[in-house]
Write a protein that holds these residues in place. Sequence first.
Motif, mmCIF file in Angstrom:
data_model
loop_
_atom_site.group_PDB
_atom_site.id
_atom_site.type_symbol
_atom_site.label_atom_id
_atom_site.label_comp_id
_atom_site.label_asym_id
_atom_site.label_seq_id
_atom_site.Cartn_x
_atom_site.Cartn_y
_atom_site.Cartn_z
ATOM 1 N N SER A 78 0.822 -1.213 0.000
ATOM 2 C CA SER A 78 0.000 0.000 0.000
ATOM 3 C C SER A 78 0.855 1.261 0.000
ATOM 4 N N LYS A 79 1.953 1.241 0.716
ATOM 5 C CA LYS A 79 2.842 2.403 0.744
ATOM 6 C C LYS A 79 3.381 2.705 -0.651
ATOM 7 N N GLY A 80 3.567 1.649 -1.437
ATOM 8 C CA GLY A 80 4.025 1.848 -2.808
ATOM 9 C C GLY A 80 3.024 2.645 -3.629
ATOM 10 N N ILE A 81 1.738 2.338 -3.460
ATOM 11 C CA ILE A 81 0.679 3.082 -4.154
ATOM 12 C C ILE A 81 0.659 4.532 -3.677
ATOM 13 N N LEU A 82 0.798 4.726 -2.369
ATOM 14 C CA LEU A 82 0.757 6.076 -1.813
ATOM 15 C C LEU A 82 1.908 6.936 -2.340
ATOM 16 N N ARG A 83 3.061 6.315 -2.524
ATOM 17 C CA ARG A 83 4.224 7.065 -3.049
ATOM 18 C C ARG A 83 3.995 7.473 -4.501
ATOM 19 N N SER A 101 2.408 9.299 7.956
ATOM 20 C CA SER A 101 3.702 9.941 7.767
ATOM 21 C C SER A 101 4.011 10.221 6.293
ATOM 22 N N LYS A 102 3.058 9.909 5.421
ATOM 23 C CA LYS A 102 3.326 9.990 3.977
ATOM 24 C C LYS A 102 2.935 11.336 3.356
ATOM 25 N N ASN A 103 2.494 12.274 4.175
ATOM 26 C CA ASN A 103 2.152 13.606 3.666
ATOM 27 C C ASN A 103 1.195 13.520 2.474
ATOM 28 N N ILE A 104 0.118 12.769 2.676
ATOM 29 C CA ILE A 104 -0.870 12.561 1.624
ATOM 30 C C ILE A 104 -1.656 13.848 1.382
ATOM 31 N N ARG A 105 -1.746 14.246 0.138
ATOM 32 C CA ARG A 105 -2.448 15.485 -0.190
ATOM 33 C C ARG A 105 -3.824 15.240 -0.793
ATOM 34 N N LYS A 106 -4.153 13.997 -0.997
ATOM 35 C CA LYS A 106 -5.468 13.654 -1.542
ATOM 36 C C LYS A 106 -6.463 13.450 -0.386
ATOM 37 N N PRO A 107 -7.761 13.642 -0.633
ATOM 38 C CA PRO A 107 -8.772 13.463 0.421
ATOM 39 C C PRO A 107 -8.783 12.030 0.963
ATOM 40 N N ILE A 108 -9.007 11.931 2.265
ATOM 41 C CA ILE A 108 -9.069 10.632 2.938
ATOM 42 C C ILE A 108 -10.452 10.446 3.548
ATOM 43 N N VAL A 109 -11.044 9.286 3.292
ATOM 44 C CA VAL A 109 -12.354 8.923 3.853
ATOM 45 C C VAL A 109 -12.155 7.724 4.765
ATOM 46 N N ILE A 110 -12.709 7.774 5.953
ATOM 47 C CA ILE A 110 -12.614 6.669 6.905
ATOM 48 C C ILE A 110 -14.011 6.189 7.271
ATOM 49 N N THR A 111 -14.220 4.887 7.293
ATOM 50 C CA THR A 111 -15.484 4.325 7.763
ATOM 51 C C THR A 111 -15.322 3.846 9.202
ATOM 52 N N ASN A 135 -8.286 7.178 16.721
ATOM 53 C CA ASN A 135 -8.301 8.617 16.965
ATOM 54 C C ASN A 135 -7.350 9.365 16.037
ATOM 55 N N LYS A 136 -6.202 8.775 15.779
ATOM 56 C CA LYS A 136 -5.223 9.422 14.896
ATOM 57 C C LYS A 136 -5.752 9.567 13.476
ATOM 58 N N VAL A 137 -6.302 8.500 12.934
ATOM 59 C CA VAL A 137 -6.755 8.561 11.533
ATOM 60 C C VAL A 137 -8.039 9.370 11.395
ATOM 61 N N LEU A 138 -8.887 9.365 12.422
ATOM 62 C CA LEU A 138 -10.113 10.158 12.346
ATOM 63 C C LEU A 138 -9.807 11.655 12.308
ATOM 64 N N ARG A 139 -8.790 12.072 13.038
ATOM 65 C CA ARG A 139 -8.411 13.485 13.033
ATOM 66 C C ARG A 139 -7.890 13.909 11.662
ATOM 67 N N ARG A 140 -7.250 12.970 10.965
ATOM 68 C CA ARG A 140 -6.698 13.292 9.648
ATOM 69 C C ARG A 140 -7.743 13.194 8.544
ATOM 70 N N ALA A 141 -8.773 12.398 8.748
ATOM 71 C CA ALA A 141 -9.762 12.145 7.690
ATOM 72 C C ALA A 141 -10.473 13.428 7.272
ATOM 73 N N ASP A 142 -10.749 13.543 5.983
ATOM 74 C CA ASP A 142 -11.530 14.667 5.470
ATOM 75 C C ASP A 142 -13.023 14.418 5.626
ATOM 76 N N LYS A 143 -13.402 13.145 5.622
ATOM 77 C CA LYS A 143 -14.809 12.783 5.801
ATOM 78 C C LYS A 143 -14.879 11.432 6.496
ATOM 79 N N ILE A 144 -15.883 11.267 7.357
ATOM 80 C CA ILE A 144 -16.072 10.024 8.105
ATOM 81 C C ILE A 144 -17.435 9.449 7.757
#
Length: 360
Positions: A78-83, A101-111, A135-144
């Motif tokens: 998965s990290k390969g795709i993110l890079r 830690s990958k400094n993702i600039r695309k929107p993130i959705v978490i279920t 808690n960590k990923v929810l804070r980063r998510a753009d939409k839940i």
Amino acid sequence: MKIFYDNQVFSQKYGGVSKYFAELIKAIGRFDVEIVFSKTLSENAYLPDKFKTSVGFFSNIKFKGKRSLLNFVNNQFSKGILRKGGYDIFHPTYYSPYFLSKNIRKPIVITVFDMIHELFPAYFSSFDKTVEYKNKVLRRADKIIAISESTKKDLCRLTNIRPEKISVIYLAGSLSEIFSKKITVPNRYLLFVGQRKGYKNFTFFIQSISPLLKEKKISILCAGGGNFSVDERKIISDLGIQDYVFQREVNSGELKYCYQKATAFVFPSLYEGFGIPVLEAFSCGCPVILSNSSSFPEVAGDAGIYFEPQNKESIFEAISTILNENFDKEYFINKGYAISNSFTWDKTARQTLEIYKKLT
């Protein structure tokens, strides 16, 4: 639009979370969407083989650390795709923060599927990091996405996340297109599906109705969940119901047959974020007896027969009701069909796609 789903949840062979993502990926792929999926070592029962690098990774072989090994290897894929990028939306399939830690600039959705770890910490190891990671990923998510209003309510109350950041999208059943496969089952039985430990409340349930099993000559069939533990066998023996309680592993076709032949499906869990088995039972014409807690009334509506999950008399009375010769089984079967038909994976996919579109 390109949607990247990572592979972290597909290290499990069975489970509601991986079933949800497998069904979502299949349904949303029928729209004008390109699925981006990294290489995956998996023996998951629901993920289509075309998404697996190795079909049946160490299949039927259990060893300590197997799931951790799968997670580690799959995370590297998965990290390969993110890079490389090449996607528009990233929808992680669980709460591992490996990508933060990958400094993702695309929107993130978490279920978010439930708040069980937060509400019932005593049932989990002190080393379990689910709450911390979530808690960590929810804070980063753009939409839940929450899978029920009950889950959304608990999520807001326990994390202080703004309600407007959360959208509720319901799930669906997954057995309607599966062919039923006949297996040997007891003559009359109540069906219990899946894991039995902790908040699943199995032990309390059988303690509540053990006299009824013997009086009415009805069994309990546990589908899945693994063999009975030493403690479970002792409890069953002490209750004198060893001739009435059975367990067997089943595939999807066999599970459908179990629902179809059951007197009723029982779901005594203290808490569920949604409860896909409720809809599976309804779709198979099987009456449902379940807890009146968490998301259950929201999903089962007036087709369910409810009890207080921590009240033995309430459980006993509910089971007695469906075993009564005057019980209107057809009424509840028809109600169940109507509710089951109102939940579809197509609807889940369409509503999820709308969220993706608003973020791009």
